[in-house]
Design an enzyme around this catalytic site. Structure first.
Site, PDB file in Angstrom:
ATOM      1  N   VAL A 185       0.809  -1.225   0.000  1.00  0.00           N
ATOM      2  CA  VAL A 185       0.000   0.000   0.000  1.00  0.00           C
ATOM      3  C   VAL A 185       0.842   1.274   0.000  1.00  0.00           C
ATOM      4  CG1 VAL A 185      -2.019  -1.086   1.037  1.00  0.00           C
ATOM      5  CG2 VAL A 185      -0.302  -0.042   2.529  1.00  0.00           C
ATOM      6  N   LYS A 186       2.155   1.151  -0.135  1.00  0.00           N
ATOM      7  CA  LYS A 186       2.984   2.349  -0.107  1.00  0.00           C
ATOM      8  C   LYS A 186       3.056   3.006  -1.495  1.00  0.00           C
ATOM      9  CE  LYS A 186       4.174   2.209   4.274  1.00  0.00           C
ATOM     10  NZ  LYS A 186       3.569   1.055   4.976  1.00  0.00           N
ATOM     11  N   THR A 187       3.528   4.270  -1.507  1.00  0.00           N
ATOM     12  CA  THR A 187       3.496   5.057  -2.745  1.00  0.00           C
ATOM     13  C   THR A 187       4.214   4.351  -3.882  1.00  0.00           C
ATOM     14  OG1 THR A 187       3.538   7.004  -1.370  1.00  0.00           O
ATOM     15  CG2 THR A 187       3.870   7.347  -3.727  1.00  0.00           C
TER      16      THR A 187
END
Ligand code: PLP
Length: 399
Positions: A185-187
């Site tokens: 879910v990170k950038t």
């Protein structure tokens, strides 16, 4: 926010380079790998992107924090100060090296309050971990000045802020070590993965050795099996497939951030019509990675009323004070000292609790969090979603 929104042919091509060699391991296999070293290339590209001298890839963002703490020499009985609003991983890593997490209040940056940091420093403090939550900076220059005044190393947990800068300088390069996560879910994402950056060569070496069972990675006639070591380590290695995906995602990071900034501006304009609303302090809006938009209502009751209108209209916001993974009063396993170890470690040693966590220890943070609402900003905002949000926010503004 997430890099999975822009997954495509570039990631596939990078991964195919690895499958073409059949070498999934980042070290060795010189004869088979046809000079393909994706993790090493990713480290070099990430260091260049952030402006750090060295980068060490690891298996997760949690491992990155632990490897950083280990390299800084933090161990049993030491205290490490971090903030009361962060993901559980930050303090899991502190407990995992045997140290004790000590928390601070947050301020309107939604990150560490420097004045509370000063109050929490004791002669047991061995490191500080500032976290750049929700894509934007902590007051890192003030925090660094306090760390320096007390001769304490500073780690920046930058898991949520890849692509974020303060006055042109990338987050993670202000302290001694910056840590990153590339979880799903990170950038930017590699599925699982992490990175440590530093300008200190000795720290980089210690991280490189610790993350790979102590291997010193010095060239010698015996190859990997003949490598030396100077201390014990563990296995937090990244594999070639992750390095390959990381290269493709890193190349897209600035474009993702740019889209998020545009989308955030659109959402912010609609939020600003709500009477009495204020916004989170973003120290340098031009460097914001814009993964989230956080806004405050005058009271907890008003925030709840606004959010119920937003929810009824299909555009509910996150209230982090209700979220059990990111805010101190909701960490019942930490507060209650719950561990699979029968002897109570790391919360207890020799039958004694090492530290008591008071659930009401952060009244300022709690009051702030209860009246804060937050939207995740997508890379791609469809017209439909934009209209739904605009209409919901318009109704909330009539309250
Ligand atoms: C995601 C995250 C981590 C942990 O990263 P993983 O790669 O999931 O282990 C650490 N700190 C913060 C602030 C995070 O958001």
């Amino acid at each position: 926010m997430p890099g999975f929104e822009v997954f495509g042919e570039e990631e596939k091509q990078q991964v195919m380079d690895v499958f073409d060699t059949g070498v999934l391991f980042r070290y060795e296999f010189g004869a088979q790998r046809n000079d393909v070293y994706k993790v090493r290339e990713f480290e070099q590209a990430f260091a260049a992107y952030t402006g750090a001298d060295h980068a060490q890839a690891v298996s997760s963002g949690t491992a990155a924090v632990k490897v950083a703490l280990a390299a800084l020499g933090v161990g049993a009985g030491d205290e490490v100060i971090t903030q009361s609003f962060t993901f559980v991983a930050t303090w899991e890593a502190i407990l995992d090296v045997g140290a004790i997490p000590v928390f601070t209040e947050i301020d309107t940056t939604l990150n560490m309050d420097p004045s509370d940091l000063e109050k929490k420093i004791t002669d047991k403090t061995k490191a500080i971990i500032a976290v750049h939550m929700l894509g934007a900076p902590a007051r890192i220059e003030q925090i660094k000045a306090i760390a320096d005044a007390h001769n304490l190393p500073l780690i920046e947990d930058t898991a949520q802020s890849a692509g974020c800068r303060l006055n042109g300088k990338h987050m993670g390069t202000f302290g001694d070590i910056g840590t990153f996560s590339f979880d799903s879910v990170k950038t930017m994402t590699t599925g699982e993965g992490g990175m440590c950056i530093t300008n200190n060569e000795a720290l980089w070496r210690a991280m490189s050795e610790y993350h790979d069972h102590g291997h010193d990675h010095a060239v010698n006639p015996g190859g990997r099996g003949g490598e030396g070591r100077s201390f014990i380590g563990f296995n937090y290695r990244m594999m070639e497939l992750q390095g390959a995906i990381g290269l493709a995602q890193l190349a897209k990071l600035d474009n993702m951030v740019e889209s998020q900034r545009k989308n955030k501006a659109v959402i912010r304009e609609a939020v600003a019509t709500i009477p009495g609303v204020t916004f989170r302090d973003i120290l340098d809006p031009s460097g914001d990675s814009a993964t989230f938009l956080a806004f405050m209502l005058p009271s907890k009751e008003k925030a709840a009323a606004v959010n119920s209108v937003l929810r009824e209209n299909g555009a509910g916001a996150i209230n982090w004070s209700e979220n059990s993974w990111h805010f101190y009063p909701q960490w019942e396993h930490l507060l209650g000292g719950k561990t699979p170890a029968q002897n109570g470690w790391p919360f207890s040693a020799h039958g004694k609790r090492r530290y008591i966590y008071d659930p009401d220890a952060f009244p300022i943070s709690a009051a702030l969090m209860e009246r804060t609402l937050c939207y995740q900003v997508p890379v791609k905002l469809s017209d439909e979603n934009r209209n739904t949000m605009a209409e919901a926010l318009h109704k909330a503004a009539q309250l």
